[in-house]
Motif scaffolding. Structure first.
Motif, PDB file in Angstrom:
ATOM      1  N   PHE A 160     -45.482 -55.270 -53.230  1.00 42.38           N
ATOM      2  CA  PHE A 160     -45.540 -53.868 -52.825  1.00 42.38           C
ATOM      3  C   PHE A 160     -46.940 -53.330 -53.090  1.00 42.38           C
ATOM      4  N   THR A 161     -47.205 -52.142 -52.563  1.00 37.90           N
ATOM      5  CA  THR A 161     -48.498 -51.487 -52.794  1.00 37.90           C
ATOM      6  C   THR A 161     -48.352 -50.331 -53.765  1.00 37.90           C
ATOM      7  N   ILE A 162     -49.417 -50.045 -54.466  1.00 36.16           N
ATOM      8  CA  ILE A 162     -49.593 -48.776 -55.173  1.00 36.16           C
ATOM      9  C   ILE A 162     -50.890 -48.193 -54.624  1.00 36.16           C
ATOM     10  N   GLU A 163     -50.901 -46.913 -54.252  1.00 33.35           N
ATOM     11  CA  GLU A 163     -52.044 -46.340 -53.533  1.00 33.35           C
ATOM     12  C   GLU A 163     -52.180 -44.842 -53.780  1.00 33.35           C
ATOM     13  N   PRO A 164     -52.492 -44.445 -55.012  1.00 31.67           N
ATOM     14  CA  PRO A 164     -52.536 -43.013 -55.329  1.00 31.67           C
ATOM     15  C   PRO A 164     -53.575 -42.248 -54.538  1.00 31.67           C
ATOM     16  N   MET A 165     -53.156 -41.110 -53.994  1.00 27.15           N
ATOM     17  CA  MET A 165     -54.038 -40.161 -53.321  1.00 27.15           C
ATOM     18  C   MET A 165     -54.255 -38.992 -54.270  1.00 27.15           C
ATOM     19  N   VAL A 166     -55.491 -38.770 -54.656  1.00 26.11           N
ATOM     20  CA  VAL A 166     -55.834 -37.797 -55.697  1.00 26.11           C
ATOM     21  C   VAL A 166     -56.739 -36.726 -55.090  1.00 26.11           C
ATOM     22  N   ASN A 167     -56.394 -35.461 -55.346  1.00 26.29           N
ATOM     23  CA  ASN A 167     -57.130 -34.322 -54.774  1.00 26.29           C
ATOM     24  C   ASN A 167     -57.852 -33.531 -55.850  1.00 26.29           C
ATOM     25  N   LEU A 168     -58.962 -32.901 -55.460  1.00 30.42           N
ATOM     26  CA  LEU A 168     -59.656 -31.988 -56.379  1.00 30.42           C
ATOM     27  C   LEU A 168     -58.889 -30.694 -56.571  1.00 30.42           C
ATOM     28  N   GLY A 169     -58.171 -30.267 -55.550  1.00 28.74           N
ATOM     29  CA  GLY A 169     -57.405 -29.022 -55.639  1.00 28.74           C
ATOM     30  C   GLY A 169     -55.921 -29.293 -55.698  1.00 28.74           C
ATOM     31  N   THR A 170     -55.166 -28.544 -54.918  1.00 26.85           N
ATOM     32  CA  THR A 170     -53.716 -28.712 -54.896  1.00 26.85           C
ATOM     33  C   THR A 170     -53.326 -30.034 -54.251  1.00 26.85           C
ATOM     34  N   TRP A 171     -52.131 -30.514 -54.572  1.00 26.84           N
ATOM     35  CA  TRP A 171     -51.651 -31.778 -54.013  1.00 26.84           C
ATOM     36  C   TRP A 171     -51.096 -31.621 -52.598  1.00 26.84           C
ATOM     37  N   ARG A 172     -50.879 -30.413 -52.173  1.00 32.67           N
ATOM     38  CA  ARG A 172     -50.205 -30.203 -50.887  1.00 32.67           C
ATOM     39  C   ARG A 172     -51.108 -30.578 -49.707  1.00 32.67           C
ATOM     40  N   ASP A 173     -50.467 -30.960 -48.601  1.00 31.66           N
ATOM     41  CA  ASP A 173     -51.198 -31.462 -47.447  1.00 31.66           C
ATOM     42  C   ASP A 173     -50.785 -30.734 -46.172  1.00 31.66           C
ATOM     43  N   LYS A 174     -51.617 -30.871 -45.154  1.00 32.84           N
ATOM     44  CA  LYS A 174     -51.332 -30.316 -43.832  1.00 32.84           C
ATOM     45  C   LYS A 174     -51.755 -31.347 -42.787  1.00 32.84           C
ATOM     46  N   THR A 175     -50.887 -31.595 -41.821  1.00 28.65           N
ATOM     47  CA  THR A 175     -51.160 -32.607 -40.809  1.00 28.65           C
ATOM     48  C   THR A 175     -51.794 -31.983 -39.572  1.00 28.65           C
ATOM     49  N   TRP A 176     -52.822 -32.635 -39.052  1.00 31.11           N
ATOM     50  CA  TRP A 176     -53.492 -32.174 -37.831  1.00 31.11           C
ATOM     51  C   TRP A 176     -52.565 -32.359 -36.621  1.00 31.11           C
ATOM     52  N   THR A 194     -46.515 -36.400 -50.766  1.00 32.74           N
ATOM     53  CA  THR A 194     -45.936 -36.663 -49.451  1.00 32.74           C
ATOM     54  C   THR A 194     -45.898 -38.152 -49.116  1.00 32.74           C
ATOM     55  N   TYR A 195     -46.860 -38.917 -49.625  1.00 36.07           N
ATOM     56  CA  TYR A 195     -46.980 -40.329 -49.282  1.00 36.07           C
ATOM     57  C   TYR A 195     -46.851 -41.187 -50.531  1.00 36.07           C
ATOM     58  N   CYS A 196     -46.420 -42.424 -50.346  1.00 37.52           N
ATOM     59  CA  CYS A 196     -46.158 -43.280 -51.499  1.00 37.52           C
ATOM     60  C   CYS A 196     -46.530 -44.720 -51.201  1.00 37.52           C
ATOM     61  N   GLY A 197     -46.577 -45.537 -52.255  1.00 43.48           N
ATOM     62  CA  GLY A 197     -46.713 -46.961 -52.080  1.00 43.48           C
ATOM     63  C   GLY A 197     -45.433 -47.525 -51.474  1.00 43.48           C
ATOM     64  N   HIS A 198     -45.485 -48.775 -51.035  1.00 39.51           N
ATOM     65  CA  HIS A 198     -44.371 -49.306 -50.251  1.00 39.51           C
ATOM     66  C   HIS A 198     -44.312 -50.821 -50.345  1.00 39.51           C
ATOM     67  N   GLY A 199     -43.122 -51.353 -50.095  1.00 40.23           N
ATOM     68  CA  GLY A 199     -42.989 -52.789 -49.966  1.00 40.23           C
ATOM     69  C   GLY A 199     -43.730 -53.278 -48.742  1.00 40.23           C
ATOM     70  N   ILE A 200     -44.182 -54.512 -48.779  1.00 39.23           N
ATOM     71  CA  ILE A 200     -44.907 -55.087 -47.645  1.00 39.23           C
ATOM     72  C   ILE A 200     -44.729 -56.604 -47.668  1.00 39.23           C
ATOM     73  N   ASN A 201     -44.486 -57.174 -46.519  1.00 45.91           N
ATOM     74  CA  ASN A 201     -44.312 -58.623 -46.367  1.00 45.91           C
ATOM     75  C   ASN A 201     -44.358 -58.935 -44.869  1.00 45.91           C
ATOM     76  N   GLN A 202     -43.254 -59.420 -44.306  1.00 52.06           N
ATOM     77  CA  GLN A 202     -43.197 -59.565 -42.852  1.00 52.06           C
ATOM     78  C   GLN A 202     -43.132 -58.206 -42.163  1.00 52.06           C
ATOM     79  N   LEU A 203     -42.763 -57.186 -42.923  1.00 53.28           N
ATOM     80  CA  LEU A 203     -42.733 -55.803 -42.448  1.00 53.28           C
ATOM     81  C   LEU A 203     -43.934 -55.056 -43.007  1.00 53.28           C
TER      82      LEU A 203
END
Length: 422
Positions: free
Chosen positions: A349-365, A315-324
């Protein structure tokens, strides 16, 4: 703070308070139906909107208890919440010792963690601190002004690169200060205060603060929280893991990084997911150079994660970053993605892997920020801001020799257990 693969929409405080139905044991989105008695009494919208007439009727016997309390007096917020302990209403349950409560009692959480409110008041900054365009109303207009069809990846000049080096160095200092405070018993809100003050000391603005209405100065994601956790009143416990995601805005540029830390003594599985995320980031960084397709880091990260029985969040990824804060390129962390573009000298840009013990799927509060694993299992993340050089990469947010945390070996029995399941 990671970029999402979907478009970010700006949400007002009023929208957030009425997002979920006030019905008993109902987690549906709220509709336009408002309890007429609540409306007359001027009660808060979070407890007066319902998804349907049927839900309103079913909840009436419990909901009407709120009206009786409101007509007798106008108590303080905390007193009103404590009153619900003796009320038949199941909406809120306040801890009589700490005064804390879960603001989303009808929400189906995926793991043991719960939101722990009330949040502390919004932290202030002195007038001399330079602010990004979203600081007042939460709208990052400079990002929205970049058309999705014309998302050219910025190549920074030498002056801009030096500005990025400076803000990233300051961001590393702030993260290290926050990490040094991690221990059982400290609350994530206290960590937020530490970050906020450290930013001010460096003449910097904490980039997350009011970015698309995020209420705090840092993201703190504990245990099953993947990213974007809102600092609150919950004390950290022995055995927790916590990701601290720091971004600074200094002299017109943002610098972004995060790490996951152990609280007390970690379990073998906690070590596995944390060290796998750390190793995934390091392996991906080693692939960065001019000409690298932005789809390539995911082809490095996911096979490594899978080899250790882990999954990679999509669901989420790394991104460009500078003045923005967030801009092109998008850098997904999973294999066979369709990311567009190649790395060139001067891109950041950033690289920022999110790694889970179980499934990769997420749920937002219901707070519209906190992202949790759908199975309640642990998640870990690491992030660096990277500059593409003539023949490779410069890690602008690199750890220092005395940075808190750092890798520890994954127990052999843990790796053997994973191998035995394949």
């Amino acid at each position: 703070m990671s970029a999402t693969t979907t478009t970010i929409t700006t949400t007002t405080t009023a929208d957030l308070t009425r997002k979920y139905c006030a019905g008993v044991a109902c987690a549906n989105p709220a509709g336009s139906l408002q309890c007429p008695t609540c409306l007359k009494l001027g009660l808060g919208t979070a407890r007066s909107f319902f998804c349907s007439q049927d839900c309103f009727k079913k909840s009436w016997s419990d909901h009407k208890a709120l009206h009786k309390s409101a007509t007798s007096r106008k108590p303080s917020l905390l007193q009103a919440l404590k009153d619900t302990l003796s009320s038949p209403s199941p909406l809120l349950r306040v801890d009589p010792e700490s005064g804390t409560y879960d603001p989303y009692p009808s929400f189906s959480y995926t793991g043991p963690l719960r939101a722990t409110y009330p949040l502390s008041p919004t932290r202030k900054l002195p007038d001399h601190i330079q602010r990004p365009d979203y600081h007042a109303d939460g709208i990052p207009r400079s990002e929205y002004a970049v058309s999705a069809s014309l998302r050219k990846i910025a190549i920074l000049n030498e002056e801009e690169i030096e500005a990025m080096r400076t803000v990233c160095r300051l961001a590393r200092e702030v993260l290290d200060i926050a990490a040094a405070a991690v221990r059982p018993g400290i609350t994530t809100d206290e960590i937020d205060e530490i970050v906020h003050k450290a930013c001010i000391e460096r003449n910097s603005y904490p980039s997350p603060l009011n970015y698309s209405n995020f209420p705090k100065s840092v993201c703190t994601s504990v245990n099953e929280i993947i990213c974007h956790g809102i600092p609150d009143a919950r004390p950290l416990q022995d055995g927790d893991i916590i990701n601290i995601d720091v971004t600074l805005y200094h002299n017109g540029f943002h610098g972004d990084l995060n790490e996951t830390y152990y609280v007390g003594t970690p379990s073998p599985s906690a070590i596995r997911v944390v060290e796998t995320s750390r190793d995934c980031l390091n392996a991906a960084i080693a692939s960065v150079k001019p000409g690298m397709p932005f789809r390539e880091p995911g082809n490095v990260i996911e096979p490594l994660a899978k080899s250790r029985g882990c999954s990679v969040v999509r669901t989420y990824c790394g991104h460009g970053i500078n003045q923005l804060f967030h801009c092109a390129p998008n850098v997904p962390h999973y294999s066979k993605n369709k990311a567009v573009g190649v790395a060139k000298k001067g891109m950041v840009f950033t690289i920022e892997p999110m790694v889970n013990l179980g499934t990769w799927r997420d749920k937002t509060w219901p707070d519209d920020w906190t992202s949790a694993t759908v199975d309640g299992k642990l998640s870990a993340q690491f992030e660096h801001t990277l500059l593409v050089t003539d023949d490779g990469v410069e890690v602008l947010t690199a750890r220092k020799a005395d940075s808190p945390g750092g890798p520890i070996p994954i127990p052999e029995e843990e790796l053997k257990a994973v191998a035995g399941k394949k």
